[in-house]
Design an enzyme around this catalytic site. Structure first.
Site, PDB file in Angstrom:
ATOM      1  N   ARG B  20       0.815  -1.218   0.000  1.00  0.00           N
ATOM      2  CA  ARG B  20       0.000   0.000   0.000  1.00  0.00           C
ATOM      3  C   ARG B  20       0.848   1.268   0.000  1.00  0.00           C
ATOM      4  O   ARG B  20       0.339   2.370  -0.076  1.00  0.00           O
ATOM      5  CB  ARG B  20      -0.900   0.008   1.235  1.00  0.00           C
ATOM      6  CG  ARG B  20      -1.775  -1.231   1.319  1.00  0.00           C
ATOM      7  CD  ARG B  20      -2.520  -1.285   2.637  1.00  0.00           C
ATOM      8  NE  ARG B  20      -3.239  -2.552   2.740  1.00  0.00           N
ATOM      9  CZ  ARG B  20      -4.298  -2.750   3.482  1.00  0.00           C
ATOM     10  NH1 ARG B  20      -4.772  -1.781   4.219  1.00  0.00           N
ATOM     11  NH2 ARG B  20      -4.885  -3.920   3.520  1.00  0.00           N
ATOM     12  N   ALA B  21       2.158   1.089   0.129  1.00  0.00           N
ATOM     13  CA  ALA B  21       3.010   2.274   0.252  1.00  0.00           C
ATOM     14  C   ALA B  21       3.362   2.822  -1.107  1.00  0.00           C
ATOM     15  O   ALA B  21       2.854   2.393  -2.133  1.00  0.00           O
ATOM     16  CB  ALA B  21       4.265   1.926   1.018  1.00  0.00           C
ATOM     17  N   ASN B  74      -9.192 -10.383   0.348  1.00  0.00           N
ATOM     18  CA  ASN B  74      -8.941  -8.949   0.356  1.00  0.00           C
ATOM     19  C   ASN B  74      -8.063  -8.589  -0.854  1.00  0.00           C
ATOM     20  O   ASN B  74      -7.089  -9.273  -1.143  1.00  0.00           O
ATOM     21  CB  ASN B  74      -8.245  -8.541   1.659  1.00  0.00           C
ATOM     22  CG  ASN B  74      -8.238  -7.039   1.875  1.00  0.00           C
ATOM     23  OD1 ASN B  74      -7.797  -6.281   1.020  1.00  0.00           O
ATOM     24  ND2 ASN B  74      -8.744  -6.602   3.013  1.00  0.00           N
ATOM     25  N   ASN B 151     -14.811  -2.978  10.939  1.00  0.00           N
ATOM     26  CA  ASN B 151     -14.594  -1.539  11.083  1.00  0.00           C
ATOM     27  C   ASN B 151     -15.810  -0.836  10.492  1.00  0.00           C
ATOM     28  O   ASN B 151     -16.166  -1.083   9.350  1.00  0.00           O
ATOM     29  CB  ASN B 151     -13.356  -1.086  10.313  1.00  0.00           C
ATOM     30  CG  ASN B 151     -12.116  -1.881  10.677  1.00  0.00           C
ATOM     31  OD1 ASN B 151     -11.963  -2.304  11.824  1.00  0.00           O
ATOM     32  ND2 ASN B 151     -11.234  -2.087   9.706  1.00  0.00           N
ATOM     33  N   GLY B 157     -11.425   3.327  10.754  1.00  0.00           N
ATOM     34  CA  GLY B 157     -10.505   2.718   9.807  1.00  0.00           C
ATOM     35  C   GLY B 157     -11.166   2.025   8.631  1.00  0.00           C
ATOM     36  O   GLY B 157     -10.490   1.336   7.867  1.00  0.00           O
ATOM     37  N   HIS B 162     -19.735   0.374   2.406  1.00  0.00           N
ATOM     38  CA  HIS B 162     -20.573  -0.816   2.265  1.00  0.00           C
ATOM     39  C   HIS B 162     -20.271  -1.795   3.414  1.00  0.00           C
ATOM     40  O   HIS B 162     -19.117  -2.141   3.643  1.00  0.00           O
ATOM     41  CB  HIS B 162     -20.266  -1.466   0.904  1.00  0.00           C
ATOM     42  CG  HIS B 162     -21.289  -2.474   0.484  1.00  0.00           C
ATOM     43  ND1 HIS B 162     -22.002  -2.360  -0.686  1.00  0.00           N
ATOM     44  CD2 HIS B 162     -21.733  -3.609   1.080  1.00  0.00           C
ATOM     45  CE1 HIS B 162     -22.827  -3.395  -0.795  1.00  0.00           C
ATOM     46  NE2 HIS B 162     -22.671  -4.162   0.274  1.00  0.00           N
ATOM     47  N   HIS B 164     -19.153  -4.445   5.752  1.00  0.00           N
ATOM     48  CA  HIS B 164     -18.301  -5.619   5.573  1.00  0.00           C
ATOM     49  C   HIS B 164     -17.523  -5.906   6.844  1.00  0.00           C
ATOM     50  O   HIS B 164     -17.322  -5.026   7.676  1.00  0.00           O
ATOM     51  CB  HIS B 164     -17.332  -5.407   4.406  1.00  0.00           C
ATOM     52  CG  HIS B 164     -16.331  -4.320   4.631  1.00  0.00           C
ATOM     53  ND1 HIS B 164     -16.660  -2.982   4.589  1.00  0.00           N
ATOM     54  CD2 HIS B 164     -15.009  -4.354   4.937  1.00  0.00           C
ATOM     55  CE1 HIS B 164     -15.585  -2.244   4.830  1.00  0.00           C
ATOM     56  NE2 HIS B 164     -14.564  -3.063   5.059  1.00  0.00           N
ATOM     57  N   GLN B 166     -14.001  -8.444   8.271  1.00  0.00           N
ATOM     58  CA  GLN B 166     -12.775  -9.026   7.733  1.00  0.00           C
ATOM     59  C   GLN B 166     -12.298 -10.168   8.617  1.00  0.00           C
ATOM     60  O   GLN B 166     -12.642 -10.245   9.795  1.00  0.00           O
ATOM     61  CB  GLN B 166     -11.674  -7.970   7.634  1.00  0.00           C
ATOM     62  CG  GLN B 166     -11.971  -6.877   6.617  1.00  0.00           C
ATOM     63  CD  GLN B 166     -10.863  -5.838   6.530  1.00  0.00           C
ATOM     64  OE1 GLN B 166      -9.773  -6.119   6.051  1.00  0.00           O
ATOM     65  NE2 GLN B 166     -11.138  -4.639   7.009  1.00  0.00           N
ATOM     66  N   CYS B 197     -15.576 -16.242  33.679  1.00  0.00           N
ATOM     67  CA  CYS B 197     -16.760 -16.753  34.371  1.00  0.00           C
ATOM     68  C   CYS B 197     -16.974 -15.976  35.666  1.00  0.00           C
ATOM     69  O   CYS B 197     -18.106 -15.627  36.011  1.00  0.00           O
ATOM     70  CB  CYS B 197     -16.611 -18.252  34.673  1.00  0.00           C
ATOM     71  SG  CYS B 197     -16.708 -19.297  33.196  1.00  0.00           S
TER      72      CYS B 197
END
Lengths: 334, 334
Positions: B20-21, B74, B151, B157, B162, B164, B166, B197
């Site tokens: 992603r970077a 994903n 999330n 985050g 929509h 969802h 994960q 308990c």
């Protein structure tokens, strides 16, 4: 009045501070940055609680203009120094009264500035204020830990834009500090060496996570950085206590200068990012001088933590620490 | 490809996922909610990776419309199931290749809805999808833990509106789970009983932190809640494994219903707050059946964490858990 409560499973303490509560949603408002009036500006000294410490021009009176650093009690403290320290049970749960210190260090009279834009000299004065208050609060034997920290930007939890830091002193050793101390202690038992000293050694050897190294300090991206551009600053020589630098004004100035450099590099690379800065120093426990190594952690707050991080404590960092260090090293600082 | 790295001090693992970077600041953009096109809407099934599981009308083909719950890999996974699992050292540091699973459960074809607005029946179907995938992924013996999480809202985050959830399956037991397990284990050694308990026992006795109790579940505000309106849901009867409810469809439906109630109450009290939901279940370690107790933690994301929390792990909660429970109990659910 506030209260400390302990999660019986993880043994993590929480401060329940209801002063800020009220109707649901009210606390959201209090997080919003208030731009209109600033209690930290010159001329508004009477709108804060009375100052505890200030560095100011000769012949100026306390709680008037003329200061360049000013320390005041937090107006909405999480902990109270006048509270009796009382520990008690509640069925299977544990609680402690909300004893502690909560102070604000107003870093400069200038409203719109930041560590990156201040001078080395002004940052130096801020660090002196940290030290003076640290040493003073430490005299209270009910205090077990002193946390110096700074929030910059709304996303980092800052409720005022005027540059300021905070000090919170707690009657117990906080979870993250115990966690670091335990890790360092296990390593010491195994290796007979400080784990932080060994980390410094490897970072200097590898070079590629280092941002800057000066005579007495190193700034680098930790190997397992939790966040993009997370940066640590450590003294090269083993020392467990942050406040020990008070002995040497040159070291304090050198620290101010490396801090300044890191924040200027953040600005250049990330564009004045919101960030948190925390000083981790030895808690007030006997016999840990050889084990713990004080340091500063700086976390740019660029992403929101999501459920996976909350659920597991497993952080997903999208920037390789070596890449982050390269970006930060590359930035020329004028 | 991603990589797991371990902080040598705290022994906390981090996932470095550089997919992603890119240029600095790029990852900020990826956090922004994209409103224009939704890969989870009917008709866009071909824009996601091929579905792993779907609940759909008879005579409809995979990766076409007609489903009511759909599970896909994903598109930007943090971990890869085809990665070789390889552990290695790097000087004093440890790393593991980025092996694991990362899947998305699309909870409904409806774009603008949420757990609070769905029916009990639809939530029930989502939980069935969690279970089916959990049981399937658990067959891979390289997996040590499966984290189901959700999330909701940008502040929590979520990168898509929509609805969802994960699933991320990891090759090591995550930090927070180990922390809970260690706490529960210490308590078990001391008391010969499950700590969860005992907590349930005290919560039922005290009543004032309870939101709802059904035949098999309890929803309450934990005594040392870290966040305003933090809510836990636990099965009343001791059970370490979330997936064991697969045996009893009535229990699954009851869980769906109490979850639905909690989210409806959140909406009424807090106005559709951003939140994270995580399922904590026993990691895949022998002999912990009596010690661990599976549960769900829900955290409304109303405030930003600041430096003090990051520095110390000490949370400041501005709403008394008893007050939060009272607010949530009071809300009538139609």
């Amino acid at each position: 009045m506030s209260e400390l409560r302990k999660d019986p499973i993880t043994r993590r303490w929480v401060i329940i501070s209801t002063e800020r509560a009220g109707r649901p949603n009210n606390y959201i408002k209090s997080e919003e940055v208030i731009e209109n009036f600033c209690p930290f500006d010159y001329g508004n000294e009477n709108t804060t609680p009375s100052e505890i410490l200030s560095f100011r021009r000769p012949n100026t009176r306390p709680n008037t203009s003329g200061w360049w650093v000013r320390v005041v009690p937090n107006k909405f403290p999480a902990l109270y120094k006048d509270a009796e320290l009382k520990k008690s049970g509640h069925g299977m749960y544990d609680k402690i009264t909300g004893f502690g210190y909560h102070e604000v260090i107003i870093e400069t009279p200038e409203h719109n500035t930041s560590f990156s834009k201040m001078s080395d000299k002004q940052i130096n004065e801020v660090i002196w204020a940290y030290l003076k208050r640290f040493v003073e609060i430490k005299k209270d034997k009910k205090v077990k830990y002193i946390q110096i920290f700074k929030n910059h930007g709304k996303e980092a939890g800052a409720s005022l834009v005027h540059p300021h830091s905070q000090i919170i002193a707690t009657p117990i050793v906080p979870y993250n500090i115990l966690e670091e101390l335990n890790g360092a202690e296990n390593y010491y038992k195994f290796k007979d060496r400080c784990i932080y000293c060994d980390i410094i050694e490897q970072e200097i050897m590898e070079k590629d996570r280092v941002i800057q190294k000066t005579e007495n300090f190193i700034a680098f991206e930790p190997y397992a950085a939790r966040f993009p551009y997370e940066t640590w600053i450590l003294p090269l020589k083993h020392d467990s206590n942050f406040e020990s630098i008070e002995r040497d004004p040159n070291i304090i100035f050198e620290l101010s200068s490396i801090l300044h450099t890191v924040f200027k590099k953040f600005d250049k690379t990330l564009g004045n990012p919101p960030f948190n800065m925390v000083v981790h120093t030895a808690p007030f426990i006997e016999g840990i001088e050889k084990i713990f190594h004080w340091h500063i952690e700086i976390i740019p707050r660029l992403t929101n933590l999501a459920g996976f991080e909350w659920g597991t404590g497993f952080y997903i960092n999208s920037v390789l620490p070596e890449k982050a260090a390269e970006d930060l090293r590359r930035e020329e600082i004028l």
